[in-house]
Scaffold this motif. Structure first.
Motif, PDB file in Angstrom:
ATOM      1  N   SER B 276      34.015  40.063  20.714  1.00 25.20           N
ATOM      2  CA  SER B 276      34.446  41.038  19.695  1.00 25.20           C
ATOM      3  C   SER B 276      34.563  40.342  18.340  1.00 25.20           C
ATOM      4  N   ASP B 277      34.094  39.085  18.302  1.00 25.04           N
ATOM      5  CA  ASP B 277      34.133  38.305  17.054  1.00 25.04           C
ATOM      6  C   ASP B 277      32.886  38.619  16.209  1.00 25.04           C
ATOM      7  N   VAL B 278      32.695  37.872  15.123  1.00 27.68           N
ATOM      8  CA  VAL B 278      31.527  38.111  14.250  1.00 27.68           C
ATOM      9  C   VAL B 278      30.239  37.606  14.925  1.00 27.68           C
ATOM     10  N   ALA B 279      29.089  37.991  14.357  1.00 29.28           N
ATOM     11  CA  ALA B 279      27.800  37.734  15.019  1.00 29.28           C
ATOM     12  C   ALA B 279      27.555  36.255  15.317  1.00 29.28           C
ATOM     13  N   VAL B 280      27.896  35.378  14.383  1.00 34.63           N
ATOM     14  CA  VAL B 280      27.586  33.965  14.585  1.00 34.63           C
ATOM     15  C   VAL B 280      28.322  33.420  15.819  1.00 34.63           C
ATOM     16  N   VAL B 281      29.512  33.917  16.056  1.00 38.07           N
ATOM     17  CA  VAL B 281      30.290  33.471  17.224  1.00 38.07           C
ATOM     18  C   VAL B 281      29.702  34.084  18.493  1.00 38.07           C
ATOM     19  N   ARG B 282      29.334  35.349  18.412  1.00 38.67           N
ATOM     20  CA  ARG B 282      28.770  36.009  19.605  1.00 38.67           C
ATOM     21  C   ARG B 282      27.467  35.322  20.015  1.00 38.67           C
ATOM     22  N   ARG B 283      26.628  34.978  19.037  1.00 36.85           N
ATOM     23  CA  ARG B 283      25.359  34.304  19.378  1.00 36.85           C
ATOM     24  C   ARG B 283      25.630  32.967  20.073  1.00 36.85           C
ATOM     25  N   ALA B 284      26.629  32.246  19.563  1.00 38.14           N
ATOM     26  CA  ALA B 284      26.970  30.964  20.194  1.00 38.14           C
ATOM     27  C   ALA B 284      27.443  31.196  21.624  1.00 38.14           C
ATOM     28  N   GLY B 285      28.206  32.266  21.815  1.00 40.89           N
ATOM     29  CA  GLY B 285      28.690  32.591  23.157  1.00 40.89           C
ATOM     30  C   GLY B 285      27.538  32.879  24.109  1.00 40.89           C
ATOM     31  N   TYR B 286      26.565  33.680  23.663  1.00 36.35           N
ATOM     32  CA  TYR B 286      25.418  34.003  24.519  1.00 36.35           C
ATOM     33  C   TYR B 286      24.628  32.733  24.864  1.00 36.35           C
ATOM     34  N   ARG B 287      24.472  31.864  23.879  1.00 32.85           N
ATOM     35  CA  ARG B 287      23.700  30.637  24.120  1.00 32.85           C
ATOM     36  C   ARG B 287      24.407  29.757  25.148  1.00 32.85           C
ATOM     37  N   THR B 288      25.709  29.620  25.000  1.00 34.10           N
ATOM     38  CA  THR B 288      26.450  28.752  25.917  1.00 34.10           C
ATOM     39  C   THR B 288      26.406  29.316  27.332  1.00 34.10           C
ATOM     40  N   LEU B 289      26.602  30.609  27.456  1.00 36.64           N
ATOM     41  CA  LEU B 289      26.534  31.221  28.789  1.00 36.64           C
ATOM     42  C   LEU B 289      25.141  31.018  29.383  1.00 36.64           C
ATOM     43  N   GLY B 290      24.105  31.166  28.546  1.00 39.53           N
ATOM     44  CA  GLY B 290      22.733  30.969  29.022  1.00 39.53           C
ATOM     45  C   GLY B 290      22.526  29.549  29.524  1.00 39.53           C
ATOM     46  N   GLU B 291      23.122  28.595  28.852  1.00 39.06           N
ATOM     47  CA  GLU B 291      22.935  27.208  29.300  1.00 39.06           C
ATOM     48  C   GLU B 291      23.734  26.910  30.553  1.00 39.06           C
ATOM     49  N   TRP B 292      24.873  27.535  30.722  1.00 45.43           N
ATOM     50  CA  TRP B 292      25.593  27.364  31.986  1.00 45.43           C
ATOM     51  C   TRP B 292      24.762  27.973  33.120  1.00 45.43           C
ATOM     52  N   GLY B 293      24.268  29.163  32.876  1.00 43.27           N
ATOM     53  CA  GLY B 293      23.248  29.752  33.744  1.00 43.27           C
ATOM     54  C   GLY B 293      23.629  30.063  35.184  1.00 43.27           C
ATOM     55  N   ASP B 294      24.891  29.998  35.535  1.00 41.12           N
ATOM     56  CA  ASP B 294      25.290  30.335  36.904  1.00 41.12           C
ATOM     57  C   ASP B 294      25.473  31.854  37.008  1.00 41.12           C
ATOM     58  N   ALA B 295      25.706  32.332  38.216  1.00 44.29           N
ATOM     59  CA  ALA B 295      25.749  33.785  38.446  1.00 44.29           C
ATOM     60  C   ALA B 295      26.820  34.464  37.587  1.00 44.29           C
ATOM     61  N   ALA B 296      28.004  33.837  37.503  1.00 40.71           N
ATOM     62  CA  ALA B 296      29.091  34.457  36.737  1.00 40.71           C
ATOM     63  C   ALA B 296      28.719  34.546  35.255  1.00 40.71           C
ATOM     64  N   SER B 297      28.093  33.476  34.749  1.00 41.22           N
ATOM     65  CA  SER B 297      27.707  33.479  33.322  1.00 41.22           C
ATOM     66  C   SER B 297      26.656  34.548  33.073  1.00 41.22           C
ATOM     67  N   LEU B 298      25.695  34.685  33.975  1.00 37.76           N
ATOM     68  CA  LEU B 298      24.634  35.679  33.785  1.00 37.76           C
ATOM     69  C   LEU B 298      25.203  37.102  33.846  1.00 37.76           C
ATOM     70  N   ARG B 299      26.211  37.286  34.689  1.00 42.34           N
ATOM     71  CA  ARG B 299      26.859  38.607  34.752  1.00 42.34           C
ATOM     72  C   ARG B 299      27.488  38.943  33.394  1.00 42.34           C
TER      73      ARG B 299
END
Lengths: 479, 350
Positions: B276-299
């Protein structure tokens, strides 16, 4: 010898005319002295800047920037409109750049020739079978092509002008830095790593840097690389070569040293992509989008109280093809002149305001007085001297004296930049080429300079009439 | 104002310009000839020096013989070529060239350079003590560094090359408050890539005193340090999730991209506030989750990505899902579907 003692005897009318011409000749002389003194200061600053740059370059830190994870990624972008003669060489030179982290984005801006087809043939590009999923701030994008093997993207869009094409490239790149390059140019292989140096030295504050543009006509270029540097045999091109040496090695270096850089050439400039997006992308309201962008970044970042740096570094070079015929050169210069007036008008609110630092107090007023008014005043000066001569207010001796001083001062400024070339850069290495440049430093002040004043007047009239055409130059391809 | 004065002024100007042109023209031409000759001389010497240096890499010629031969050549060209190869080579080859350089007394030259009053000469000296592994005491280094940030950066590189990584890290992070150059960031990274304990410890102790720009730079360095560390060492990064700068909040998310295997680290992130933060933070969040890449992160990626309103953020989320081989979601809004179409088409074309 002198301004007409005898003419004063010719009655009231003659007397008034004579007074007007005398007053104007004084105005021109004072103006001439003030502007050329300022140019001398800029030249002095350029020598200081060259010395500083040389000292900085003497220390080359013990690391390899091109294998560092902190080397910023760069999108090298080429807006292309009817560039079939040069586009393949240009793109090849960009793909050959010695920079490990760069992508090339070409925007075909509705070309009417085979620019797109030549790219598709040469690089086996594949069409992306889906429209982009984001809103685009440019004319309609027809197709996007990518290379399966190279970091190359080609965006094919409806014609919208150079700014519009650059905005499209900005939409399709995701790199930290955005480098614009003209399609009629060839970048030296190591130049991208060089031009990025200000970002490496001060990564948090640097928002833009630019390299030198030099004349490619006459050089031997093979497969997108400059094999050997030489002067063109064409006098018109040699005049422009001298101009480019003066503009970049003296003008830009000096203005950069005075924190007054207003132009980072569209032929070879590099910006932080987030800053470009933040200030709203390139303006489509002017024909010199490169200058307008730099001035807008200055004013916007100052308004936001942001500490920032813009730097011109002369060592990295892009070689560009300059017009070889008078008509094309006239079009180019009218466009530049019109763009200068447009940009100064758009940012007139910053004139003379200390809040904008050296840019507000010095650079914008200097550009207005010297670059915008200069050719117009010069043109009027020629007309008035000629009129005075025809009316018998002035004799041949005076005219020659005035011309001699004007040519001499112009030559001093040109020769100072040739000296900068000799001590600092040495792209033209043989003393013969240096001597040739010096000869053209003299010659350009006779006829060529007067012709440029005439062209500036035409650009001024264009602007008053509301002209907005692109005024393209004829491309002849690299040889 | 009398009319003839215009002429007089012009005559004076013309005289001055004539003198200036004569001096300038003569100087420019003379310099161009001199520099051309010097250049030809240097260019002539360089290939020969290069040949001798490359031959020295074989075990055949003795180091004394190589040094003797180089001493007879242009010294500037010799130093230039040796510096180039000492920077590029590693292992035995580098060691052999280092010994050649020592026989040419380049270590003494380096120590002399350190004494120079000129900054760029001292920096050159630090380059050479780094390349030649000349031993310097910490007091000598501290005295050299003084107040100059550039010298501090060069000294830190020397300390890192000398194996003193903690000291190198402290020199960069505590001696000077201003932002770092890319060279300094690279040194920090090189000093901490194997074991990021020094950067994490020093940052935990000092980060509160830094400017935002320096905090950002250190977070970028930590982002690239892939070695695992105990979660307690990165808790100061989690605290930055409430920093006033969105860039720092985003960088803090990216800084833990290699620590996703630790439950404590993962649980320290409040994803609902990230998205719910600004775009630059959300993009960083998506990237980090993508790099973790486990089932919970992908969900989480799929859930937040499908509701994303910003085109660029949505693209980042879908790219992360696609790179992880996640199946395309059926509950799609139009923007989400178009983004998937684009990402899949781009993947097929490229």
């Amino acid at each position: 010898m002198g301004l007409g003692g005898g003419a004063l005897e010719g009655g009231m009318m003659y007397g008034q005319l004579s007074s007007v011409l005398v007053a104007f000749s004084w105005f021109v002389l004072v103006y001439f002295a003030a502007v050329n003194s300022t140019y001398l200061v800029v030249h002095a600053a350029s020598f200081a800047g060259i010395a500083r740059e040389r000292t900085e370059n003497q220390w080359n830190p013990v690391y390899s920037p091109d294998s560092s994870p902190f080397l910023p990624s760069v999108a090298v972008t080429v807006p292309a409109y009817d560039e079939q003669e040069v586009i393949v060489d240009n793109v090849q030179s960009l793909l050959n750049l010695e920079y490990p982290n760069h992508e090339v984005v070409v925007v075909n801006d509705g070309s009417t020739d085979e620019t797109l087809e030549r790219l598709l043939d040469e690089y086996d590009l594949e069409r992306v079978e889906s429209p982009p999923p984001f809103e685009l701030s440019c004319e309609r994008v027809r197709d996007v092509y990518v290379s399966p093997y190279l970091d190359l993207t080609v965006v094919d869009k409806e014609n919208g002008g150079k700014s519009d094409a650059l905005n499209a490239a900005l939409e399709f790149s995701d790199s930290e830095l955005f480098c614009s390059v003209d399609a009629d140019s060839v970048i030296e292989r190591a130049a991208l790593l060089e031009v990025v140096k200000p970002f490496l030295r001060d990564p948090e504050r640097t928002v833009a840097s630019g390299g030198s543009v030099r004349v490619a006509n006459g050089c031997e270029i093979d497969d997108g690389e400059v094999e050997s540097v030489a002067l063109s045999p064409l006098p018109l091109v040699r005049m422009q070569t001298m101009e480019y040496v003066r503009a970049f090695l003296a003008g830009r270096v000096g203005l950069s040293g005075l924190n007054s850089l207003l132009i980072i050439s569209g032929a070879f400039g590099i910006f932080r992509a987030d800053v470009l997006r933040d200030v709203g992308g390139y303006s489509t309201e002017t024909v010199t989008e490169d200058m307008e962008m730099v001035v807008r970044i200055h004013t916007t970042l100052v308004d936001r109280d942001r500490d920032y740096r813009m730097k011109f570094i002369p060592q990295p070079v892009v070689w560009t093809q300059v017009p070889e015929d008078v008509a094309s050169l006239s079009n180019q210069r009218r466009r530049w002149y019109r763009g200068l007036l447009e940009t100064l008008t758009m940012h007139r609110h910053a004139f003379g305001r200390p809040r904008y630092g050296a840019v507000g107090v010095f650079a914008l007023p200097f550009f207005f007085v010297a670059e915008a008014l200069g050719p117009l005043v010069e043109g009027l000066g020629y007309v008035s001297v000629a009129a005075a001569f025809l009316l018998g207010f002035v004799d041949v001796g005076f005219m020659l004296l005035f011309l001699g001083v004007a040519v001499g001062v112009g030559a001093v400024l040109s020769w100072l930049s040739v000296l900068a070339e000799v001590v600092g850069f040495r792209r033209y290495q043989s003393p013969w080429e240096i001597a040739t440049l010096m000869v053209y430093g003299l010659l350009e002040n006779v006829v060529y300079r007067q012709w440029k004043a005439y062209v500036a007047w035409r650009g001024f009239v264009d602007l008053l009439r509301g002209g907005s055409g692109w005024l393209n130059a004829e491309r002849v391809g690299f040889r | 104002m009398s009319v003839p004065a215009v002429d007089t002024v012009l005559w004076y100007l013309l005289g001055g310009v004539g003198v200036a042109l004569s001096v300038l023209g003569t100087a420019t031409l003379a310099l161009s000839v001199r520099m051309r000759l010097h250049q030809l001389e240097r260019e002539g010497a360089r290939p020969e020096v290069r040949r001798i240096v490359l031959e020295a890499l074989d075990s055949e010629p003795s180091l004394e013989a190589v040094a003797e031969e180089l001493e007879r050549r242009d010294r500037e060209a010799t130093i230039e070529v040796l510096e180039k190869y000492l920077r590029q080579l590693t292992g035995g080859d580098r060691e052999r060239l280092r010994e050649v350089a020592l026989k040419l007394d380049l270590d003494d030259r380096a120590l002399d350079l350190l004494e120079s009053p000129l900054l760029h000469r001292r920096l050159e000296g630090l380059n050479w003590v780094t390349l030649l592994d000349v031993k310097l005491q910490e007091e000598e280094i501290a005295e050299l560094v003084g107040d100059d940030a550039k010298v501090a950066e060069a000294a830190a590189r020397y300390l890192h090359q000398d194996g003193r990584d903690r000291k190198a890290t402290e020199t960069l992070l505590t001696t000077h408050r201003q932002p770092l150059s890319t060279f300094a960031m690279d040194t920090l990274y090189q000093a901490n890539s194997g074991d990021p304990t020094p950067i994490l410890d020093v940052s935990r102790a000092s980060s509160a005193e830094w400017q935002t720009s320096k905090t950002l730079q250190v977070l970028k360095v930590v982002e690239h340090c892939s070695a695992s560390v105990p979660s307690a060492r990165v808790d100061w990064i989690s605290d930055l999730s409430s920093h006033s700068s969105p860039e720092v909040r985003a960088a803090a998310l990216r800084a833990v991209r290699h620590q996703g295997w630790q439950t404590v680290v993962r649980e320290s992130i409040d994803w609902s506030s990230v998205f719910s933060d600004v775009a630059v933070v959300r993009r960083a969040g998506y990237r980090t989750l993508g790099e973790w890449g486990d089932a919970a992160s992908l969900r989480l990626l799929s859930e937040y990505g499908s509701q994303e309103t910003d085109d660029r953020c949505r693209l980042t989320a879908v790219q992360a899902l696609h790179e992880n081989g996640a199946p395309r979601s059926h509950a799609e809004n139009e923007g989400y579907a178009r983004t998937w179409d684009w990402v899949e088409a781009l993947s097929r074309a490229g």
